[in-house]
Enzyme design. Structure first.
Site, PDB file in Angstrom:
ATOM      1  N   ARG A  39      51.414  40.693  47.128  1.00 48.47           N
ATOM      2  CA  ARG A  39      50.381  41.245  46.253  1.00 48.47           C
ATOM      3  C   ARG A  39      49.451  42.200  47.021  1.00 48.47           C
ATOM      4  O   ARG A  39      49.122  43.285  46.543  1.00 48.47           O
ATOM      5  CB  ARG A  39      49.571  40.102  45.645  1.00 48.47           C
ATOM      6  CG  ARG A  39      49.190  40.382  44.222  1.00 48.47           C
ATOM      7  CD  ARG A  39      48.695  39.183  43.483  1.00 48.47           C
ATOM      8  NE  ARG A  39      48.875  39.419  42.060  1.00 48.47           N
ATOM      9  CZ  ARG A  39      48.382  38.643  41.112  1.00 48.47           C
ATOM     10  NH1 ARG A  39      47.720  37.566  41.409  1.00 48.47           N
ATOM     11  NH2 ARG A  39      48.593  38.926  39.843  1.00 48.47           N
ATOM     12  N   ALA A 222      36.348  30.217  23.847  1.00 43.78           N
ATOM     13  CA  ALA A 222      36.657  29.319  22.727  1.00 43.78           C
ATOM     14  C   ALA A 222      36.264  29.963  21.401  1.00 43.78           C
ATOM     15  O   ALA A 222      37.015  29.906  20.423  1.00 43.78           O
ATOM     16  CB  ALA A 222      35.923  27.984  22.926  1.00 43.78           C
ATOM     17  N   LEU A 224      35.983  33.217  20.723  1.00 46.27           N
ATOM     18  CA  LEU A 224      36.857  34.350  20.415  1.00 46.27           C
ATOM     19  C   LEU A 224      38.205  33.853  19.877  1.00 46.27           C
ATOM     20  O   LEU A 224      38.706  34.333  18.862  1.00 46.27           O
ATOM     21  CB  LEU A 224      37.076  35.212  21.673  1.00 46.27           C
ATOM     22  CG  LEU A 224      35.855  36.009  22.152  1.00 46.27           C
ATOM     23  CD1 LEU A 224      36.101  36.602  23.529  1.00 46.27           C
ATOM     24  CD2 LEU A 224      35.506  37.107  21.153  1.00 46.27           C
ATOM     25  N   CYS A 273      44.164  32.932  29.515  1.00 42.56           N
ATOM     26  CA  CYS A 273      42.916  32.161  29.506  1.00 42.56           C
ATOM     27  C   CYS A 273      42.557  31.420  28.229  1.00 42.56           C
ATOM     28  O   CYS A 273      42.021  30.315  28.311  1.00 42.56           O
ATOM     29  CB  CYS A 273      41.773  33.076  29.915  1.00 42.56           C
ATOM     30  SG  CYS A 273      41.937  33.610  31.623  1.00 42.56           S
ATOM     31  N   LYS A 276      44.199  27.919  28.017  1.00 45.87           N
ATOM     32  CA  LYS A 276      43.793  27.106  29.172  1.00 45.87           C
ATOM     33  C   LYS A 276      42.307  26.735  29.091  1.00 45.87           C
ATOM     34  O   LYS A 276      41.933  25.601  29.355  1.00 45.87           O
ATOM     35  CB  LYS A 276      44.130  27.883  30.451  1.00 45.87           C
ATOM     36  CG  LYS A 276      43.055  27.989  31.492  1.00 45.87           C
ATOM     37  CD  LYS A 276      43.512  28.742  32.698  1.00 45.87           C
ATOM     38  CE  LYS A 276      42.659  29.940  33.056  1.00 45.87           C
ATOM     39  NZ  LYS A 276      41.254  29.713  33.308  1.00 45.87           N
TER      40      LYS A 276
HETATM   41  P1  NAD Z   1      45.667  35.594  39.168  1.00 47.21           P
HETATM   42  O1  NAD Z   1      46.642  34.494  39.228  1.00 47.21           O
HETATM   43  O2  NAD Z   1      46.085  36.945  38.712  1.00 47.21           O
HETATM   44  O3  NAD Z   1      45.005  35.806  40.609  1.00 47.21           O
HETATM   45  C1  NAD Z   1      44.551  34.766  41.418  1.00 47.21           C
HETATM   46  C2  NAD Z   1      44.887  35.115  42.870  1.00 47.21           C
HETATM   47  O4  NAD Z   1      44.298  34.127  43.727  1.00 47.21           O
HETATM   48  C3  NAD Z   1      46.386  35.105  43.179  1.00 47.21           C
HETATM   49  O5  NAD Z   1      46.788  36.363  43.673  1.00 47.21           O
HETATM   50  C4  NAD Z   1      46.544  33.988  44.239  1.00 47.21           C
HETATM   51  O6  NAD Z   1      47.527  34.274  45.220  1.00 47.21           O
HETATM   52  C5  NAD Z   1      45.155  33.963  44.855  1.00 47.21           C
HETATM   53  N1  NAD Z   1      44.854  32.719  45.549  1.00 47.21           N
HETATM   54  C6  NAD Z   1      45.066  31.434  45.136  1.00 47.21           C
HETATM   55  N2  NAD Z   1      44.622  30.565  46.066  1.00 47.21           N
HETATM   56  C7  NAD Z   1      44.114  31.300  47.089  1.00 47.21           C
HETATM   57  C8  NAD Z   1      43.503  30.978  48.334  1.00 47.21           C
HETATM   58  N3  NAD Z   1      43.307  29.703  48.694  1.00 47.21           N
HETATM   59  N4  NAD Z   1      43.133  31.973  49.153  1.00 47.21           N
HETATM   60  C9  NAD Z   1      43.308  33.264  48.790  1.00 47.21           C
HETATM   61  N5  NAD Z   1      43.870  33.645  47.623  1.00 47.21           N
HETATM   62  C10 NAD Z   1      44.260  32.670  46.773  1.00 47.21           C
HETATM   63  O7  NAD Z   1      44.467  35.071  38.252  1.00 47.21           O
HETATM   64  P2  NAD Z   1      43.422  35.954  37.414  1.00 47.21           P
HETATM   65  O8  NAD Z   1      44.004  36.329  36.100  1.00 47.21           O
HETATM   66  O9  NAD Z   1      42.841  37.008  38.297  1.00 47.21           O
HETATM   67  O10 NAD Z   1      42.317  34.850  37.109  1.00 47.21           O
HETATM   68  C11 NAD Z   1      41.474  34.367  38.119  1.00 47.21           C
HETATM   69  C12 NAD Z   1      40.337  33.593  37.481  1.00 47.21           C
HETATM   70  O11 NAD Z   1      39.574  34.445  36.631  1.00 47.21           O
HETATM   71  C13 NAD Z   1      40.794  32.429  36.588  1.00 47.21           C
HETATM   72  O12 NAD Z   1      39.883  31.388  36.718  1.00 47.21           O
HETATM   73  C14 NAD Z   1      40.711  33.015  35.189  1.00 47.21           C
HETATM   74  O13 NAD Z   1      40.466  32.019  34.221  1.00 47.21           O
HETATM   75  C15 NAD Z   1      39.517  33.928  35.296  1.00 47.21           C
HETATM   76  N6  NAD Z   1      39.518  35.067  34.369  1.00 47.21           N
HETATM   77  C16 NAD Z   1      40.652  35.776  34.132  1.00 47.21           C
HETATM   78  C17 NAD Z   1      40.627  36.886  33.284  1.00 47.21           C
HETATM   79  C18 NAD Z   1      41.864  37.720  32.996  1.00 47.21           C
HETATM   80  O14 NAD Z   1      41.789  38.618  32.174  1.00 47.21           O
HETATM   81  N7  NAD Z   1      42.992  37.476  33.631  1.00 47.21           N
HETATM   82  C19 NAD Z   1      39.405  37.285  32.715  1.00 47.21           C
HETATM   83  C20 NAD Z   1      38.254  36.539  33.000  1.00 47.21           C
HETATM   84  C21 NAD Z   1      38.315  35.434  33.834  1.00 47.21           C
HETATM   85  C1  UGA Z   2      40.036  37.381  26.725  1.00 50.30           C
HETATM   86  C2  UGA Z   2      38.578  37.681  26.369  1.00 50.30           C
HETATM   87  O1  UGA Z   2      38.542  38.679  25.361  1.00 50.30           O
HETATM   88  C3  UGA Z   2      37.813  38.156  27.596  1.00 50.30           C
HETATM   89  O2  UGA Z   2      36.433  38.338  27.258  1.00 50.30           O
HETATM   90  C4  UGA Z   2      37.928  37.105  28.703  1.00 50.30           C
HETATM   91  O3  UGA Z   2      37.278  37.552  29.877  1.00 50.30           O
HETATM   92  C5  UGA Z   2      39.406  36.862  29.006  1.00 50.30           C
HETATM   93  O4  UGA Z   2      40.082  36.437  27.786  1.00 50.30           O
HETATM   94  C6  UGA Z   2      39.636  35.786  30.006  1.00 50.30           C
HETATM   95  O5  UGA Z   2      38.779  34.955  30.225  1.00 50.30           O
HETATM   96  O6  UGA Z   2      40.751  35.799  30.512  1.00 50.30           O
HETATM   97  P1  UGA Z   2      42.248  38.809  27.097  1.00 50.30           P
HETATM   98  O7  UGA Z   2      42.934  37.497  26.998  1.00 50.30           O
HETATM   99  O8  UGA Z   2      42.564  39.685  28.248  1.00 50.30           O
HETATM  100  O9  UGA Z   2      40.650  38.598  27.130  1.00 50.30           O
HETATM  101  O10 UGA Z   2      42.538  39.655  25.782  1.00 50.30           O
HETATM  102  P2  UGA Z   2      41.959  39.618  24.282  1.00 50.30           P
HETATM  103  O11 UGA Z   2      41.716  40.997  23.852  1.00 50.30           O
HETATM  104  O12 UGA Z   2      40.851  38.665  24.128  1.00 50.30           O
HETATM  105  O13 UGA Z   2      43.221  39.083  23.455  1.00 50.30           O
HETATM  106  C7  UGA Z   2      43.686  37.753  23.598  1.00 50.30           C
HETATM  107  C8  UGA Z   2      44.796  37.504  22.600  1.00 50.30           C
HETATM  108  O14 UGA Z   2      44.279  37.432  21.268  1.00 50.30           O
HETATM  109  C9  UGA Z   2      45.868  38.597  22.581  1.00 50.30           C
HETATM  110  O15 UGA Z   2      47.133  38.019  22.455  1.00 50.30           O
HETATM  111  C10 UGA Z   2      45.511  39.396  21.348  1.00 50.30           C
HETATM  112  O16 UGA Z   2      46.608  40.074  20.809  1.00 50.30           O
HETATM  113  C11 UGA Z   2      45.004  38.310  20.433  1.00 50.30           C
HETATM  114  N1  UGA Z   2      44.080  38.811  19.388  1.00 50.30           N
HETATM  115  C12 UGA Z   2      42.888  39.359  19.717  1.00 50.30           C
HETATM  116  C13 UGA Z   2      44.442  38.688  18.055  1.00 50.30           C
HETATM  117  O17 UGA Z   2      45.527  38.177  17.734  1.00 50.30           O
HETATM  118  N2  UGA Z   2      43.595  39.139  17.091  1.00 50.30           N
HETATM  119  C14 UGA Z   2      42.391  39.698  17.389  1.00 50.30           C
HETATM  120  O18 UGA Z   2      41.650  40.083  16.454  1.00 50.30           O
HETATM  121  C15 UGA Z   2      42.041  39.807  18.743  1.00 50.30           C
END
Ligand code: NAD
Ligand code: UGA
Length: 458
Positions: A39, A222, A224, A273, A276
């Site tokens: 990565r 939750a 959303l 997310c 989860k």
């Molecule tokens: P991800 O799996 O894409 O990235 C996490 C990274 O952390 C991985 O690359 C992994 O190798 C690394 N990692 C794990 N253990 C480690 C360690 N001990 N040292 C160094 N690196 C380590 O996950 P993500 O989607 O970026 O989500 C991360 C967090 O943010 C989660 O808690 C998620 O719920 C939250 N979050 C995600 C989103 C989203 O849109 N994906 C949005 C808001 C919040």
């Molecule tokens: C969501 C939240 O919108 C972010 O604010 C948050 O940070 C993030 O989760 C997170 O914690 O990971 P994301 O999952 O990236 O973001 O995308 P969304 O746009 O929220 O869509 C989530 C799912 O709901 C998608 O599958 C989308 O197609 C669906 N969706 C969304 C619907 O089916 N209808 C809608 O009206 C909106």
């Protein structure tokens, strides 16, 4: 204490959020570290590990100047006094709380690593989404032992959505910072707020206590997801009653108290997310003996699973109750448009259920085919899957199209050409109500959309 920033975890959140800080604050050095060498190599290459519109430009502009990607976590901890932890917090798959609780092992390893290596005062910021009161555990781990170092734990949850991450980061509705309500905590909150204040208006930087901040993140997701499940439950009723879910959504969304967003009926919500975080909320409620609250939120996930299965059941019923040996073209595999991410994508469940019926599926997606291959690697009849980047080729000789992701370029496809190349009768199942159904029907398709009356020639 220096102003240099380290982020542990170079994923969908760590990468874009830290790139934005480096982009906006040229006087701050930002280093992103990860245990995953592949990565980090990708972040340092021309092909970034995640697809996100606008991200590449920002990374390429700052990389090597004040934005660095590395696997040297120890050096990162030593050099930087502001440390974001942005590692994954998936649902636990084993032991106590399996299927609900957040698996905090990656996060805890980071806390221990920071404690072992740090030799100066640190502000440690939870960027990952964590259960409420995790900061207390983090502080206990960090403060354990005899080191004369001050650690301050803050919560700064991330609200970006994939596909729009850069705009969300550039123009956030709010930035949330939770911290201890003492002098040391307030100093740390203001230090972090000052970084965001370089591009976010101070009125949008919300300061709270730690627990409100942690809980707000789970609650936002939750709420959303609950809106999507609510409108999807109504979509099932619309299909029975000739009401049109888009008209219902428009009518209720016009009420300012309800608002128009997140009312788009769909095949179901996906993404790493929503599910989860709700399951984690359910677990936390149960831990505090709040069974009714837990049941209430659990229903949001149950409704989502129902919506996915309902879609496949409708396909099967429409296609004369048998799809064995029939070719079905899947348009879109990502959980939403403008991302290559397929985590918890409804497409996974739909494809697996179609394969159980012995259908032959041809999957097309502009960004997600690599992930789709991994997601379906465990199916028994893998020989029934074809991956085809070209949507026209995917549809050739197919009996049906199932559109599962609302990619903009699908709107521009020549559906007459597609229809002509398909078996007849040709079916179109639009899981996103994305393509003009009257147009598809006039071409000759039997059209099934979500929450609307089917349009068929049969
Ligand atoms: P991800 O799996 O894409 O990235 C996490 C990274 O952390 C991985 O690359 C992994 O190798 C690394 N990692 C794990 N253990 C480690 C360690 N001990 N040292 C160094 N690196 C380590 O996950 P993500 O989607 O970026 O989500 C991360 C967090 O943010 C989660 O808690 C998620 O719920 C939250 N979050 C995600 C989103 C989203 O849109 N994906 C949005 C808001 C919040
Ligand atoms: C969501 C939240 O919108 C972010 O604010 C948050 O940070 C993030 O989760 C997170 O914690 O990971 P994301 O999952 O990236 O973001 O995308 P969304 O746009 O929220 O869509 C989530 C799912 O709901 C998608 O599958 C989308 O197609 C669906 N969706 C969304 C619907 O089916 N209808 C809608 O009206 C909106």
């Amino acid at each position: 204490m220096n102003n240099n920033i380290l982020c542990i975890g170079a994923g969908y959140v760590g990468g874009p959020t830290m790139a934005m800080i480096a982009y906006k604050c040229h006087d701050v050095n930002v280093t992103i570290v990860d245990i995953n060498q592949e990565r980090i190599d990708a972040w340092n290459s021309d092909e970034l590990p995640i697809y996100e519109p606008g991200l590449e430009e920002i990374v390429k502009e700052r990389r090597g100047k004040n934005l660095f990607f590395s696997t040297n976590i120890e050096q990162g901890i030593i050099d930087n006094d502001i440390i974001f932890v942005s590692v994954n917090t998936p649902t636990k798959t084993f032991g106590h709380g399996a299927g609900y609780a957040a698996d905090l092992q990656y996060w805890e390893k980071c806390a221990r690593h920071i404690r072992e290596v740090a030799n100066s005062d640190k502000i440690v910021i939870e960027k990952s989404t964590l259960p409420v009161r995790t900061a207390a555990a983090m502080a206990r781990i960090l403060e354990h032992g005899s080191k004369e170092i001050k650690f301050t734990v803050l919560s700064n949850p991330e609200f970006l959505a994939e596909g729009t991450a850069i705009d969300d980061l550039q123009n956030p509705d709010r930035v949330l910072i939770g911290g201890p309500q003492n002098e040391q905590g307030k100093f740390a909150i203001e230090k972090l707020a000052a970084i965001y204040a370089q591009w976010v208006d101070d009125s949008k930087i919300l300061r709270t206590n730690l627990w409100s901040s942690e809980l707000s993140k789970l609650t936002a997701n939750a709420f959303l997801a609950q809106r999507v499940s609510s409108i999807n439950s109504i979509s099932a009723l619309c299909e029975q009653t000739e009401a049109d879910v888009s008209e219902v959504a428009h009518a209720i969304g016009a009420d300012k108290r309800i608002g128009p967003k997140f009312l788009k009926a769909s095949i179901g919500f996906g993404g790493s997310c929503f599910k989860k975080d709700i399951l984690n909320l359910v677990y936390i409620c149960e831990t505090y003996g709040l069974t009714e609250c837990a049941e209430y939120w659990k229903q949001v996930v149950i409704m989502n699973e129902y919506q996915e299965s309902r879609f496949v059941a409708r396909m099967l019923k429409a296609m004369f109750n048998t799809i064995a040996g029939k070719k079905i073209a899947i348009l879109g595999f990502a959980f939403k448009a403008d991302t290559g991410d397929t985590r918890e994508s409804p497409a996974i469940k739909v494809c697996k259920e179609l394969l159980q019926e012995n259908a032959i599926i041809t999957i097309s997606d502009p960004q997600a085919l690599k992930s789709a291959k991994k997601d379906l690697a465990d199916v028994s009849n893998i020989e029934n899957i074809i991956f085809e980047p070209d949507p026209y080729k995917a549809a050739e000789n197919a009996h049906a199209i199932a559109l599962l992701t609302d990619w903009k370029n699908y709107k521009k496809l020549d559906f007459k050409k597609i229809y002509d190349s398909m078996e007849k009768p040709a079916f179109f199942f639009d899981g996103r109500n994305h393509i003009d159904s009257d147009m598809l029907y006039s071409i000759g398709f039997n059209v099934y959309t979500i929450g609307q009356t089917q349009k068929t020639h049969l």
